[in-house]
Write a protein that holds these residues in place. Structure first.
Motif, mmCIF file in Angstrom:
data_model
loop_
_atom_site.group_PDB
_atom_site.id
_atom_site.type_symbol
_atom_site.label_atom_id
_atom_site.label_comp_id
_atom_site.label_asym_id
_atom_site.label_seq_id
_atom_site.Cartn_x
_atom_site.Cartn_y
_atom_site.Cartn_z
ATOM 1 N N GLU A 54 0.789 -1.554 -0.006
ATOM 2 C CA GLU A 54 0.018 0.022 0.127
ATOM 3 C C GLU A 54 1.012 1.257 -0.043
ATOM 4 N N LEU A 55 1.603 1.682 0.712
ATOM 5 C CA LEU A 55 2.608 2.218 1.138
ATOM 6 C C LEU A 55 3.667 2.970 -0.612
ATOM 7 N N TRP A 56 4.165 1.542 -0.898
ATOM 8 C CA TRP A 56 4.513 1.699 -2.372
ATOM 9 C C TRP A 56 3.748 2.328 -3.323
ATOM 10 N N TRP A 57 2.668 1.649 -3.717
ATOM 11 C CA TRP A 57 1.727 1.904 -4.567
ATOM 12 C C TRP A 57 1.131 3.091 -3.951
ATOM 13 N N GLU A 58 0.320 3.290 -3.100
ATOM 14 C CA GLU A 58 -0.185 4.769 -2.779
ATOM 15 C C GLU A 58 0.382 6.447 -2.614
ATOM 16 N N LEU A 59 1.544 5.645 -2.235
ATOM 17 C CA LEU A 59 2.430 6.934 -1.962
ATOM 18 C C LEU A 59 3.755 7.187 -3.142
ATOM 19 N N GLY A 60 4.857 5.799 -3.972
ATOM 20 C CA GLY A 60 5.442 6.792 -4.015
ATOM 21 C C GLY A 60 4.837 6.509 -6.064
ATOM 22 N N LEU B 112 9.257 7.239 1.353
ATOM 23 C CA LEU B 112 8.524 6.890 1.440
ATOM 24 C C LEU B 112 6.963 6.146 3.478
ATOM 25 N N LEU B 113 8.202 6.177 4.200
ATOM 26 C CA LEU B 113 7.372 6.589 5.329
ATOM 27 C C LEU B 113 8.073 7.841 6.192
ATOM 28 N N ALA B 114 8.330 8.623 5.888
ATOM 29 C CA ALA B 114 9.018 10.180 5.785
ATOM 30 C C ALA B 114 7.243 10.894 5.348
ATOM 31 N N PHE B 115 6.525 10.570 4.164
ATOM 32 C CA PHE B 115 4.794 10.794 3.272
ATOM 33 C C PHE B 115 3.579 10.442 4.798
ATOM 34 N N TYR B 116 4.419 8.506 4.759
ATOM 35 C CA TYR B 116 3.165 8.310 5.410
ATOM 36 C C TYR B 116 2.237 8.674 6.435
ATOM 37 N N ALA B 117 0.751 8.880 6.206
ATOM 38 C CA ALA B 117 0.018 9.442 7.156
ATOM 39 C C ALA B 117 0.009 8.387 8.366
ATOM 40 N N ALA B 118 -0.451 7.255 8.720
ATOM 41 C CA ALA B 118 0.465 6.839 9.976
ATOM 42 C C ALA B 118 -1.066 6.762 10.435
ATOM 43 N N GLY B 119 -2.231 6.300 9.422
ATOM 44 C CA GLY B 119 -3.346 6.653 10.212
ATOM 45 C C GLY B 119 -4.490 7.390 10.119
ATOM 46 N N ARG B 120 -3.591 9.021 9.931
ATOM 47 C CA ARG B 120 -4.097 9.851 9.174
ATOM 48 C C ARG B 120 -4.802 10.382 7.793
ATOM 49 N N PRO B 121 -5.811 10.955 7.900
ATOM 50 C CA PRO B 121 -6.098 11.107 6.161
ATOM 51 C C PRO B 121 -5.391 11.662 5.585
ATOM 52 N N ARG B 122 -4.599 11.586 4.616
ATOM 53 C CA ARG B 122 -3.413 11.846 3.719
ATOM 54 C C ARG B 122 -3.930 12.699 3.446
ATOM 55 N N VAL B 123 -3.403 14.102 2.623
ATOM 56 C CA VAL B 123 -3.641 14.938 1.741
ATOM 57 C C VAL B 123 -3.021 15.110 0.968
ATOM 58 N N ARG B 124 -3.853 14.971 -0.447
ATOM 59 C CA ARG B 124 -3.283 14.828 -1.729
ATOM 60 C C ARG B 124 -3.007 16.503 -2.136
ATOM 61 N N TRP B 125 -1.777 16.814 -2.559
ATOM 62 C CA TRP B 125 -1.250 18.349 -2.885
ATOM 63 C C TRP B 125 -1.448 18.701 -4.671
#
Length: 501
Positions: free
Chosen positions: A421-427, A487-500
């Motif tokens: 999920e991290l690699w797909w959604e963030l990377g 990827l860890l730096a940009f991971y929202a860790a359970g919080r809603p992630r804002v897409r800029w």
């Protein structure tokens, strides 16, 4: 045709007469007129001598040496209307483009010649190509004067560097001359609309376009003009063409400025010879986006483009850290994230929690981070304990978040695990949408090289599965620690992630 001596002698006689008469009011204007006359007549002579011999011009006018590929570029611009040069790192591409621009204006009739240059950003126009143009102009004591992005002869503008808006196809309008040279520097980052605008300037048979840059975006217009069958004259310069690798004899000062064998071998180990970053920076070649590549090179290339203007302050928060803890000889990497911007990096070759925790504390102090996300598998569990103990001792106030990438994803029917999920959604996702800014990221090439490595497929349940870290390490003999920390730096860790966007 050389200047009639009588013209210059007559003006000099008038200057001497004014000096004897003490008439300072007209003296400066007449001296300027004398210099302009000498310059123009000398230019006519240089046109005859050097117009068809750019290499000789460099050697005799600037007293410089050009190595074989630089000579090839100079002669290609002389002989072809449109020249595209895809180039590796450290081979003097922008230096050579500046030589072409200076030769062009120094050997073509004033009023009939013009140079236009552009690059992905105005700061690149000013700080790269035109910085070299100023150096060459000064070294050869060439006609006229050059400021940060303009060349004037007798107060007539004969060349400039500009960065029109990406969508401005009329950005270079108003240039009408027989001999127009357009230089597209860092060509991979220039949008197609500006290529169209450049082409509209160079319609005559005596006009030229030189496009030069690293081939790092397979979706760019630069790639199109470099394809087989293109009407452009094409060149490729690899680091392996450098005199430092071929043994070509060049002055020691030039050798020191060019890419060397040690760097090439280091990048082969660090990135891998099949990696797109290696192919671009070392071989000077484009790479295709692979169908099973998680993060695509064309998407990342857009995220590495520098911004023309600074974003508002809200784009620089929150400030958070991602920590990929090294184990089994891997490197521990800490990555800073400031809003949409990937920032600094801290690294250490250690897997001991008592050594890693102080490095994280230092990163917290230096960055002001409010959240630290740590890979909790293996050694990371001990690091988290050390950081929470430090928090209890009031050595920091950051929230410490344990991230186990082997656990279930937040979308368990779509992704095999949290790592996928991290690699797909963030990377993949942030690169595709332009949701992160990698333009000022520390250690960027290595991090991007790692981002482009993992492959994906689907598991028996139809879920997205990303190549495990151990498999990547086995395949490449190195671990993607820098990319995982990003990827860890940009991971929202359970919080809603804002897409800029």
């Amino acid at each position: 045709m050389t200047a009639p001596p009588a013209d210059i002698a007559r003006i000099r006689a008038q200057v001497d007469q004014l000096v004897r008469a003490g008439d300072t009011r007209q003296l400066k204007a007449l001296r300027d007129h004398l210099k302009a006359t000498v310059d123009r007549h000398a230019l006519a002579g240089r046109t005859t001598k050097y117009g068809a011999h750019p290499v000789r011009w460099v050697q005799e006018r600037l007293n410089q040496t050009v190595w074989s590929k630089q000579r090839e570029i100079l002669n290609a611009v002389r002989d072809h209307r449109r020249v595209a040069v895809r180039s590796g790192h450290g081979v003097g591409k922008s230096w050579t483009a500046a030589l072409v621009a200076c030769w062009w204006l120094d050997t073509h009739p004033p009023g009939e010649a013009f140079v236009v240059s552009t690059a992905p950003t105005f700061s690149q126009v000013r700080a790269i190509l035109w910085r070299y143009i100023r150096k060459h102009h000064r070294a050869g004591q060439l006609a006229g004067r050059v400021n940060q992005t303009e060349w004037l002869i007798d107060d007539e503008l004969v060349g400039y560097g500009r960065k029109p808006a990406d969508t401005d196809t009329d950005g270079f309008q108003g240039i009408h001359a027989r001999y127009v040279l357009v230089v597209l520097d860092e060509a991979c980052g220039i949008p197609e609309q500006l290529w169209t605008a450049a082409d509209a300037l160079a319609t005559g048979p005596d006009c030229r376009i030189l496009a030069i840059g690293n081939p790092d975006n397979p979706a760019s217009h630069f790639r199109k003009v470099c394809l087989p069958g293109s009407t452009w004259h094409q060149m490729a310069i690899s680091a392996f063409d450098s005199p430092n690798l071929t043994g070509e004899t060049v002055p020691e000062e030039m050798s020191a400025a060019l890419v060397g064998r040690e760097w090439v071998e280091e990048k082969a180990r660090e990135w891998g010879e099949e990696n797109p970053v290696y192919r671009s920076k070392v071989l000077g070649e484009f790479s295709e986006d692979g169908p099973n590549q998680v993060v695509r090179g064309s998407d990342v290339a857009k995220c590495r483009m520098p911004m023309e203007q600074r974003r508002p302050d809200e784009f620089f928060v929150p400030v958070e850290l991602g920590v990929d803890v090294g184990g089994g000889g891997d490197e521990t990497v800490i990555r800073e994230r400031r809003g949409v911007h990937a920032g600094r990096e801290w690294r250490a070759h250690t897997d001991r929690p008592e050594q890693i925790a102080p490095l994280v504390l230092r990163a917290i102090r230096e960055s002001g981070a409010t959240v630290v996300k740590v890979d909790s598998i293996g050694v990371g569990f001990g690091v988290i304990g050390e950081l929470r103990n430090a928090q209890n001792r009031r050595e920091h106030t950051a929230q410490i978040v344990a991230v186990n990438v082997a656990e279930a994803a937040s979308q368990p029917t779509k992704f095999m695990n949290l790592r996928a999920e991290l690699w797909w959604e963030l990377g993949r996702g942030l690169s595709e949408s332009g949701g992160w800014d990698l333009s000022t990221m520390a250690n960027a090439d290595t991090t991007v090289a790692q981002l482009l490595e993992p492959r994906w497929d689907v598991d028996p349940k139809g879920r997205i599965r990303v190549e495990p870290k151990d498999e990547i390490k086995k395949r490449l003999n190195r671990s993607p620690d820098n990319a995982d920390a990003l990827l860890l730096a940009f991971y929202a860790a359970g919080r809603p992630r804002v897409r800029w966007l």
